[in-house]
Design a protein around this motif. Structure first.
Motif, PDB file in Angstrom:
ATOM      1  N   ASP A   6       0.828  -1.201   0.000  1.00  0.00           N
ATOM      2  CA  ASP A   6       0.000   0.000   0.000  1.00  0.00           C
ATOM      3  C   ASP A   6       0.864   1.253   0.000  1.00  0.00           C
ATOM      4  O   ASP A   6       0.594   2.211  -0.722  1.00  0.00           O
ATOM      5  N   LEU A   7       1.903   1.250   0.844  1.00  0.00           N
ATOM      6  CA  LEU A   7       2.693   2.467   1.035  1.00  0.00           C
ATOM      7  C   LEU A   7       4.182   2.148   1.079  1.00  0.00           C
ATOM      8  O   LEU A   7       4.609   1.251   1.812  1.00  0.00           O
ATOM      9  N   LEU A   8       4.942   2.908   0.326  1.00  0.00           N
ATOM     10  CA  LEU A   8       6.402   2.878   0.389  1.00  0.00           C
ATOM     11  C   LEU A   8       6.868   4.184   1.006  1.00  0.00           C
ATOM     12  O   LEU A   8       6.560   5.267   0.488  1.00  0.00           O
ATOM     13  N   VAL A   9       7.581   4.099   2.114  1.00  0.00           N
ATOM     14  CA  VAL A   9       8.186   5.273   2.747  1.00  0.00           C
ATOM     15  C   VAL A   9       9.670   5.247   2.419  1.00  0.00           C
ATOM     16  O   VAL A   9      10.385   4.326   2.821  1.00  0.00           O
ATOM     17  N   VAL A  10      10.141   6.237   1.686  1.00  0.00           N
ATOM     18  CA  VAL A  10      11.559   6.339   1.354  1.00  0.00           C
ATOM     19  C   VAL A  10      12.199   7.264   2.390  1.00  0.00           C
ATOM     20  O   VAL A  10      11.915   8.453   2.441  1.00  0.00           O
ATOM     21  N   LEU A  17       9.755   7.116   9.875  1.00  0.00           N
ATOM     22  CA  LEU A  17       9.343   6.028  10.764  1.00  0.00           C
ATOM     23  C   LEU A  17       8.003   6.333  11.432  1.00  0.00           C
ATOM     24  O   LEU A  17       7.162   5.435  11.586  1.00  0.00           O
ATOM     25  N   ALA A  18       7.795   7.583  11.851  1.00  0.00           N
ATOM     26  CA  ALA A  18       6.507   7.944  12.452  1.00  0.00           C
ATOM     27  C   ALA A  18       5.384   7.774  11.436  1.00  0.00           C
ATOM     28  O   ALA A  18       4.297   7.277  11.762  1.00  0.00           O
ATOM     29  N   THR A  19       5.643   8.161  10.181  1.00  0.00           N
ATOM     30  CA  THR A  19       4.645   7.977   9.126  1.00  0.00           C
ATOM     31  C   THR A  19       4.337   6.508   8.915  1.00  0.00           C
ATOM     32  O   THR A  19       3.172   6.098   8.799  1.00  0.00           O
ATOM     33  N   ALA A  20       5.379   5.687   8.856  1.00  0.00           N
ATOM     34  CA  ALA A  20       5.192   4.251   8.657  1.00  0.00           C
ATOM     35  C   ALA A  20       4.413   3.628   9.803  1.00  0.00           C
ATOM     36  O   ALA A  20       3.562   2.746   9.594  1.00  0.00           O
ATOM     37  N   LEU A  21       4.673   4.076  11.016  1.00  0.00           N
ATOM     38  CA  LEU A  21       3.971   3.525  12.173  1.00  0.00           C
ATOM     39  C   LEU A  21       2.497   3.878  12.132  1.00  0.00           C
ATOM     40  O   LEU A  21       1.622   3.029  12.377  1.00  0.00           O
ATOM     41  N   HIS A  22       2.181   5.133  11.814  1.00  0.00           N
ATOM     42  CA  HIS A  22       0.779   5.530  11.674  1.00  0.00           C
ATOM     43  C   HIS A  22       0.093   4.707  10.591  1.00  0.00           C
ATOM     44  O   HIS A  22      -1.046   4.245  10.767  1.00  0.00           O
ATOM     45  N   ALA A  23       0.774   4.541   9.443  1.00  0.00           N
ATOM     46  CA  ALA A  23       0.179   3.815   8.326  1.00  0.00           C
ATOM     47  C   ALA A  23      -0.084   2.360   8.688  1.00  0.00           C
ATOM     48  O   ALA A  23      -1.158   1.807   8.392  1.00  0.00           O
ATOM     49  N   ALA A  24       0.887   1.721   9.333  1.00  0.00           N
ATOM     50  CA  ALA A  24       0.728   0.312   9.708  1.00  0.00           C
ATOM     51  C   ALA A  24      -0.421   0.146  10.690  1.00  0.00           C
ATOM     52  O   ALA A  24      -1.211  -0.801  10.587  1.00  0.00           O
ATOM     53  N   ARG A  25      -0.549   1.057  11.640  1.00  0.00           N
ATOM     54  CA  ARG A  25      -1.624   0.962  12.621  1.00  0.00           C
ATOM     55  C   ARG A  25      -2.980   1.264  12.006  1.00  0.00           C
ATOM     56  O   ARG A  25      -4.014   0.889  12.562  1.00  0.00           O
ATOM     57  N   ALA A  26      -2.970   1.954  10.844  1.00  0.00           N
ATOM     58  CA  ALA A  26      -4.222   2.201  10.123  1.00  0.00           C
ATOM     59  C   ALA A  26      -4.572   1.046   9.186  1.00  0.00           C
ATOM     60  O   ALA A  26      -5.579   1.108   8.471  1.00  0.00           O
ATOM     61  N   GLY A  27      -3.743  -0.002   9.181  1.00  0.00           N
ATOM     62  CA  GLY A  27      -4.040  -1.183   8.381  1.00  0.00           C
ATOM     63  C   GLY A  27      -3.405  -1.219   7.012  1.00  0.00           C
ATOM     64  O   GLY A  27      -3.728  -2.105   6.212  1.00  0.00           O
ATOM     65  N   ASP A  29      -0.478  -1.938   4.319  1.00  0.00           N
ATOM     66  CA  ASP A  29       0.711  -2.754   4.102  1.00  0.00           C
ATOM     67  C   ASP A  29       1.856  -1.798   3.759  1.00  0.00           C
ATOM     68  O   ASP A  29       1.913  -1.249   2.667  1.00  0.00           O
ATOM     69  N   THR A  30       2.755  -1.592   4.714  1.00  0.00           N
ATOM     70  CA  THR A  30       3.754  -0.523   4.623  1.00  0.00           C
ATOM     71  C   THR A  30       5.159  -1.092   4.611  1.00  0.00           C
ATOM     72  O   THR A  30       5.446  -2.091   5.273  1.00  0.00           O
ATOM     73  N   ILE A  31       6.039  -0.426   3.865  1.00  0.00           N
ATOM     74  CA  ILE A  31       7.441  -0.814   3.817  1.00  0.00           C
ATOM     75  C   ILE A  31       8.289   0.452   3.812  1.00  0.00           C
ATOM     76  O   ILE A  31       7.878   1.484   3.272  1.00  0.00           O
ATOM     77  N   VAL A  32       9.471   0.376   4.437  1.00  0.00           N
ATOM     78  CA  VAL A  32      10.380   1.524   4.530  1.00  0.00           C
ATOM     79  C   VAL A  32      11.683   1.170   3.827  1.00  0.00           C
ATOM     80  O   VAL A  32      12.200   0.054   3.975  1.00  0.00           O
ATOM     81  N   ALA A  33      12.224   2.101   3.059  1.00  0.00           N
ATOM     82  CA  ALA A  33      13.535   1.940   2.425  1.00  0.00           C
ATOM     83  C   ALA A  33      14.505   2.916   3.080  1.00  0.00           C
ATOM     84  O   ALA A  33      14.296   4.129   3.020  1.00  0.00           O
ATOM     85  N   GLU A  34      15.549   2.387   3.721  1.00  0.00           N
ATOM     86  CA  GLU A  34      16.552   3.224   4.397  1.00  0.00           C
ATOM     87  C   GLU A  34      17.879   2.488   4.387  1.00  0.00           C
ATOM     88  O   GLU A  34      18.013   1.436   5.003  1.00  0.00           O
ATOM     89  N   PRO A  35      18.898   3.041   3.697  1.00  0.00           N
ATOM     90  CA  PRO A  35      20.166   2.312   3.553  1.00  0.00           C
ATOM     91  C   PRO A  35      21.046   2.318   4.805  1.00  0.00           C
ATOM     92  O   PRO A  35      21.917   1.461   4.938  1.00  0.00           O
ATOM     93  N   ARG A  36      20.833   3.271   5.709  1.00  0.00           N
ATOM     94  CA  ARG A  36      21.703   3.380   6.885  1.00  0.00           C
ATOM     95  C   ARG A  36      21.118   2.606   8.068  1.00  0.00           C
ATOM     96  O   ARG A  36      19.911   2.515   8.232  1.00  0.00           O
ATOM     97  N   GLN A  37      21.998   2.085   8.885  1.00  0.00           N
ATOM     98  CA  GLN A  37      21.573   1.335  10.056  1.00  0.00           C
ATOM     99  C   GLN A  37      21.194   2.291  11.180  1.00  0.00           C
ATOM    100  O   GLN A  37      21.885   3.267  11.450  1.00  0.00           O
ATOM    101  N   ALA A  38      20.086   2.005  11.832  1.00  0.00           N
ATOM    102  CA  ALA A  38      19.625   2.844  12.939  1.00  0.00           C
ATOM    103  C   ALA A  38      20.461   2.591  14.182  1.00  0.00           C
ATOM    104  O   ALA A  38      20.925   1.465  14.405  1.00  0.00           O
TER     105      ALA A  38
END
Length: 246
Positions: A6-10, A17-27, A29-38
């Motif tokens: 449903d949603l790709l967060v680049v 991450l806050a956007t992805a969390l809101h989206a996932a909790r709203a149901g 199917d979310t994925i995040v692309a981030e090359p650096r390690q947190a």
């Protein structure tokens, strides 16, 4: 082709991450692309305003830091300040906030792919990332100040204003105020954010390029509180800071 997500967060910084969390909790199917390690450290003022503190609490998350009472402006002998009316803000290390959000996203089952996205393609049914097979119905570009996604979509606008740059460093000194202080001189500002019982963050914004120590000496009252031996992190920079989109 049907969307795989449903949603790709680049971009997997705090905003992404806050956007992805809101989206996932709203149901979604979310994925995040981030090359650096947190967690990722960047030049940042590290102050959450009261609204951001409330939003973090609404996500059920807690970040430790230093409560912020309000904002104080300082120029020479002149002072003016205002307290926050709707609860405190929070001075918090960016790395700590990033870790809290990253853990919440992981616990929500949102994949964070170690992928650098430099280009996206848009059509009538969604967006895709060339060469990866990654596709989604919607895209959120949270990939930072110099967003490659913004450029790839033709949304880059040349800014003709004088460019301004930010420099940030931390000092192991007790905060002398619960206010965020903004010190003014003709060619820049210094932002002082209390971050803990023995830690303050100093962010310098200026249109003049010079080393951090040189810039700091333009704020004599502030520099007197911050001996060089109290510095506990290196200098991080960012800029030009003002970016425009159509």
């Amino acid at each position: 082709m049907n969307a795989r997500h449903d949603l790709l967060v680049v971009g997997g910084g705090p905003a992404g991450l806050a956007t992805a969390l809101h989206a996932a909790r709203a149901g979604l199917d979310t994925i995040v692309a981030e090359p650096r390690q947190a967690p990722v450290d960047k030049a940042c003022g590290e102050g959450l305003m009261p609204g951001a503190v409330r939003h973090l609490a609404a996500l059920g998350l807690h970040a430790s830091g230093h409560p912020l009472t309000g904002i104080r402006y300082v120029q020479g002998t002149h002072r003016v300040q205002a307290a926050f009316r709707h609860g405190p803000g929070l001075g918090v290390r960016r790395t700590h906030l990033h870790s809290v959000l990253h853990q919440a996203v992981s616990e929500a089952g949102v994949p964070v792919l170690p992928l650098r996205v430099g280009e996206v393609r848009q059509d009538a049914t969604g967006v895709s990332v060339p060469g990866t097979g990654l596709r989604a119905r919607w895209l959120v570009a949270a990939d930072g100040l110099h967003s490659p996604v913004r450029r790839s979509l033709g949304l880059e606008v040349r800014n003709r204003a004088v460019p301004r740059y930010g420099l940030r460093r931390h000092y192991a000194v007790p905060p002398w105020s619960a206010y965020v202080e903004v010190h003014w001189v003709p060619h820049g500002e210094a932002y002082v954010t209390p971050l803990g019982p023995e830690l303050v963050g100093i962010a310098l914004l200026t249109g003049q390029r010079a080393p951090f120590a040189t810039q700091l000496q333009r704020f004599p009252e502030l520099a007197a509180r911050l001996p060089a031996e109290a510095a506990v992190t290196g200098v991080r920079g960012a800029g030009p800071l003002r970016q425009q989109t159509p």
